[in-house]
Design an enzyme around this catalytic site. Structure first.
Site, PDB file in Angstrom:
ATOM      1  N   GLY A   1     -52.296  -7.545 -27.974  1.00 47.27           N
ATOM      2  CA  GLY A   1     -51.823  -8.314 -29.130  1.00 47.27           C
ATOM      3  C   GLY A   1     -51.541  -9.752 -28.755  1.00 47.27           C
ATOM      4  O   GLY A   1     -51.534 -10.125 -27.580  1.00 47.27           O
ATOM      5  N   GLN A   2     -51.321 -10.567 -29.786  1.00 47.64           N
ATOM      6  CA  GLN A   2     -51.129 -12.004 -29.589  1.00 47.64           C
ATOM      7  C   GLN A   2     -49.972 -12.487 -30.449  1.00 47.64           C
ATOM      8  O   GLN A   2     -49.899 -12.156 -31.633  1.00 47.64           O
ATOM      9  CB  GLN A   2     -52.423 -12.738 -30.003  1.00 47.64           C
ATOM     10  N   GLY A   3     -49.061 -13.263 -29.865  1.00 50.76           N
ATOM     11  CA  GLY A   3     -47.969 -13.867 -30.615  1.00 50.76           C
ATOM     12  C   GLY A   3     -48.030 -15.381 -30.525  1.00 50.76           C
ATOM     13  O   GLY A   3     -48.990 -15.936 -29.992  1.00 50.76           O
TER      14      GLY A   3
ATOM     15  N   GLY B   1     -46.721 -15.760 -26.653  1.00 53.97           N
ATOM     16  CA  GLY B   1     -47.172 -14.818 -25.634  1.00 53.97           C
ATOM     17  C   GLY B   1     -48.353 -13.972 -26.054  1.00 53.97           C
ATOM     18  O   GLY B   1     -48.624 -13.787 -27.234  1.00 53.97           O
ATOM     19  N   THR B   2     -49.063 -13.464 -25.056  1.00 54.41           N
ATOM     20  CA  THR B   2     -50.138 -12.504 -25.259  1.00 54.41           C
ATOM     21  C   THR B   2     -49.726 -11.213 -24.561  1.00 54.41           C
ATOM     22  O   THR B   2     -49.221 -11.247 -23.439  1.00 54.41           O
ATOM     23  CB  THR B   2     -51.453 -13.020 -24.642  1.00 54.41           C
TER      24      THR B   2
ATOM     25  N   LYS C   1     -45.990  -8.673 -21.711  1.00 54.99           N
ATOM     26  CA  LYS C   1     -46.058  -9.894 -22.518  1.00 54.99           C
ATOM     27  C   LYS C   1     -46.112 -11.074 -21.558  1.00 54.99           C
ATOM     28  O   LYS C   1     -45.177 -11.300 -20.784  1.00 54.99           O
ATOM     29  CB  LYS C   1     -44.831  -9.991 -23.430  1.00 54.99           C
TER      30      LYS C   1
ATOM     31  N   ASP D   1     -36.588 -10.048 -37.808  1.00 51.13           N
ATOM     32  CA  ASP D   1     -38.020 -10.021 -38.125  1.00 51.13           C
ATOM     33  C   ASP D   1     -38.523  -8.585 -38.203  1.00 51.13           C
ATOM     34  O   ASP D   1     -39.561  -8.245 -37.649  1.00 51.13           O
ATOM     35  CB  ASP D   1     -38.819 -10.811 -37.080  1.00 51.13           C
TER      36      ASP D   1
END
Length: 292
Positions: free
Chosen positions: A28-30, A33-34, A50, A145
């Site tokens: 996943g990707q934020g 961070g990845t 992360k 969130d």
């Protein structure tokens, strides 16, 4: 810019991440961070990692937020429904947060895989989500969130525990403290966040939105642009007339109204949600299928 001589973790890791783990496929990707699958070399055990590149930490606030995220994860590590942190590492280029790997996929993907779904199952999920929120709040943490993407199943089995991830927006709070920074995701954000005056009640609102989506498949306040979504969140009314609401129990709708009360002062509290007749164990949530 974070200087290469500065440490984010305030002490450099004794072990080198790359000496202990192998980085695998991207999960996943934020924003910062990845997340990668990583394997511990000595045991073959799988973790989620992360990876945050230090060059992306531009301000002192970015560094402070990352330190707080790691601190909160460690603070909540005993909670069985939190994806636990194994350790954090740092080298000259990046910070690595090593966490429990949840292979069962996101909350909605797990539901879709099962195909059939009842109010009773939705009530069980909400019971878990709100109990986790109650646990955070008792330790002085609000998530800020909560959304379906931040709930993962640990594995693919029917009895898989549900785990919460991503504490990048989370913060510590004191009783009575008020916050002003606008954080969260458009469909799930509470009205008082947009009014820049809020406390931990925002997590109950977001859990209420998740419940609405669990039962109907769509968010309660919907629009095409972010600005219009925010207007709906602030001023829109709940729709209980469209499908499938006519066949959903009155008890479920009662809980929805109380979780999605626009006034945080009168919004239902975590303990009240958990003792609500629709939510509690052996409660009145019907075991009949909801049209998927």
């Amino acid at each position: 810019m974070v200087m290469q001589t500065d440490t984010v973790l305030q002490k450099m890791s004794e072990d080198d991440f790359m000496a202990v783990f192998t980085l695998g496929r991207k999960l996943g990707q934020g924003r910062f961070g990845t997340v990668f699958l990583s394997v511990e070399k000595s045991t073959g055990r799988e973790y989620a990692c992360k990876l945050i590149e230090k060059r992306k930490l531009v301000t002192c606030e970015d560094v402070r937020d990352l330190r707080r995220e790691i601190q909160i994860m460690r603070h909540l590590n005993a909670n069985p429904n939190v994806a636990s942190i194994r350790d954090a590492y740092e080298d000259s280029k990046a910070v690595y947060i090593v966490m429990e790997f949840c292979s069962g996929g996101e909350l909605f993907d797990g539901i879709k895989e099962r195909g059939c779904y009842t109010e009773k199952e939705a009530a069980k999920l909400v019971r878990t989500i709100v109990a986790v929120v109650q646990g955070f709040h008792s330790l002085g943490v609000m998530h800020r969130d909560l959304k379906p993407e931040n709930f993962l199943f640990l594995h693919h089995q029917e009895d898989s525990p549900l785990k919460i991830i991503d504490f990048g927006s989370s913060t510590f709070f004191l009783p009575g403290e008020s916050f002003r920074d606008v954080v969260g995701s458009p469909y799930y954000v509470a009205p008082e966040v947009l009014q820049k005056h809020y406390g931990p009640e925002v997590d109950i609102w977001s859990a209420g939105v998740i419940l609405y989506v669990l039962l109907s498949g769509v968010p309660p306040f919907w629009a095409k642009t972010e600005k219009e979504i925010y207007q709906e969140v602030l001023h829109g009314d709940l729709d209980f007339s469209s499908e499938p609401w006519p066949v959903i129990s009155e008890s479920a709708k009662d809980l929805m109204r109380r979780m999605l009360d626009k006034n945080p002062a009168t919004r239902i509290a975590t303990g009240e949600v958990l003792s609500h007749p629709w939510v509690r164990i052996n409660g009145i949530a019907p075991d009949k299928l909801i049209n998927s």
